[in-house]
Design an enzyme around this catalytic site. Structure first.
Site, short mmCIF file in Angstrom:
data_model
loop_
_atom_site.label_atom_id
_atom_site.label_comp_id
_atom_site.label_asym_id
_atom_site.label_seq_id
_atom_site.Cartn_x
_atom_site.Cartn_y
_atom_site.Cartn_z
N LYS A 51 -54.21 -49.14 -39.35
CA LYS A 51 -55.48 -48.61 -39.84
C LYS A 51 -56.24 -49.66 -40.66
O LYS A 51 -57.43 -49.84 -40.48
CB LYS A 51 -55.25 -47.36 -40.72
CG LYS A 51 -54.51 -46.23 -40.01
CD LYS A 51 -54.38 -45.00 -40.90
CE LYS A 51 -53.46 -45.16 -42.08
NZ LYS A 51 -52.03 -45.16 -41.76
N ARG A 82 -55.11 -36.78 -45.12
CA ARG A 82 -53.71 -36.81 -44.73
C ARG A 82 -53.13 -35.42 -44.65
O ARG A 82 -51.94 -35.26 -44.33
CB ARG A 82 -52.92 -37.61 -45.77
CG ARG A 82 -52.67 -39.06 -45.40
CD ARG A 82 -51.93 -39.70 -46.56
NE ARG A 82 -51.07 -40.75 -46.13
CZ ARG A 82 -51.43 -42.04 -46.09
NH1 ARG A 82 -52.64 -42.41 -46.41
NH2 ARG A 82 -50.56 -42.95 -45.72
N ARG A 85 -43.90 -56.17 -43.11
CA ARG A 85 -44.93 -56.21 -44.16
C ARG A 85 -44.27 -56.20 -45.54
O ARG A 85 -44.70 -56.91 -46.44
CB ARG A 85 -45.87 -55.00 -44.01
CG ARG A 85 -47.05 -55.05 -44.99
CD ARG A 85 -48.08 -53.99 -44.69
NE ARG A 85 -47.63 -52.66 -45.07
CZ ARG A 85 -48.31 -51.54 -44.84
NH1 ARG A 85 -49.46 -51.59 -44.20
NH2 ARG A 85 -47.85 -50.38 -45.23
N ARG A 143 -44.61 -55.11 -50.90
CA ARG A 143 -45.11 -53.76 -51.20
C ARG A 143 -43.94 -52.81 -51.43
O ARG A 143 -43.05 -52.69 -50.59
CB ARG A 143 -45.99 -53.28 -50.04
CG ARG A 143 -47.12 -52.37 -50.51
CD ARG A 143 -48.01 -52.00 -49.37
NE ARG A 143 -47.82 -50.60 -49.03
CZ ARG A 143 -48.65 -49.90 -48.27
NH1 ARG A 143 -49.71 -50.49 -47.76
NH2 ARG A 143 -48.42 -48.65 -48.00
N ARG A 195 -41.74 -41.68 -45.49
CA ARG A 195 -43.19 -41.64 -45.19
C ARG A 195 -43.44 -41.19 -43.75
O ARG A 195 -44.40 -40.46 -43.49
CB ARG A 195 -43.80 -43.03 -45.44
CG ARG A 195 -43.98 -43.32 -46.93
CD ARG A 195 -44.01 -44.80 -47.22
NE ARG A 195 -45.14 -45.48 -46.60
CZ ARG A 195 -45.15 -46.79 -46.32
NH1 ARG A 195 -44.08 -47.54 -46.59
NH2 ARG A 195 -46.21 -47.33 -45.79
#
Ligand code: ADP
Length: 190
Positions: free
Chosen positions: A14, A89, A128, A134, A145
């Site tokens: 996204k 969401r 990532r 992160r 998630r």
């Protein structure tokens, strides 16, 4: 006004597609994840609250998230359009967004649903995490998630189908091809 909801599981691309869209169409990008991470960095009360949920792989409660989004939207002036990345969401958030836009005489133009197989999502997010550090990009939190995505967020596909806004895009393969498909879907709705 172009109002694009860019949708998909964590790791579906996204943010990447949003950046390309900003460059091409000169529109604004609202990433709720980025907004929350900025609050965490600033050490605000909101940031502290958000951090607890994010580290657990959970969603920020709807009431709070809707207020945040309304604030960001109010502060956007002279916008040609907005990409909503990471919002909505939940169904409650989708309903709130519809109402907020209706109050401005607008509507969602299109919902772009980036479809990516689960093993690819997992690999992208772990990668990532390694590159950016992160905090929520570790295997345990990623699994939570993805689970939250399937139970709370995926029902939005049918919700947007019902609105006649849903547009599915193959979100893996060559980046440029994905972007071309995204643009084509948007331009059909102009
Ligand atoms: P990703 O889509 O890759 O999981 P984001 O950066 O969009 O990452 O979001 C990171 C986290 O921020 C989410 O896991 C969630 O905890 C929180 N968050 C972001 N947007 C929302 C939202 N609209 N509603 C509730 N929580 C959100």
């Amino acid at each position: 006004m172009l109002n694009i909801v860019i949708f998909g599981a964590p790791g579906s691309g996204k943010g990447t597609q949003s950046e390309l869209l900003v460059n091409k169409y000169g529109i604004n990008h609202i990433s709720t994840g980025d907004v929350l991470r900025a609050e965490i960095k600033k050490g605000t009360q909101l940031g502290k609250t958000a951090q607890g949920y994010i580290e657990q792989g959970q969603l920020i409660p709807d009431d709070l998230m809707i207020d945040i989004l309304a604030d960001v939207l109010d502060n956007l002036k002279e916008s040609k359009g907005v990409i909503f990345d990471g919002f909505p969401r939940t169904i409650a958030q989708a309903e709130a967004l519809k109402q907020m836009l209706a109050e401005r005489g607008q509507d969602v133009t299109v919902m772009i649903d980036l479809e990516v197989p689960e093993d690819i999502l997992m690999a992208r997010l772990i990668n990532r995490g390694k590159q950016t550090g992160r905090a929520d990009d570790n295997e345990e939190t990623i699994k939570k998630r993805l689970n939250v995505y399937h139970t709370q967020t995926a029902p939005l596909v049918d919700w947007y189908k019902n609105e006649g806004k849903h547009h599915r895009i193959k979100g893996f393969g060559e980046l440029e091809q994905i972007f071309r498909d995204v643009c084509e879907a948007i331009e059909k709705r102009f």
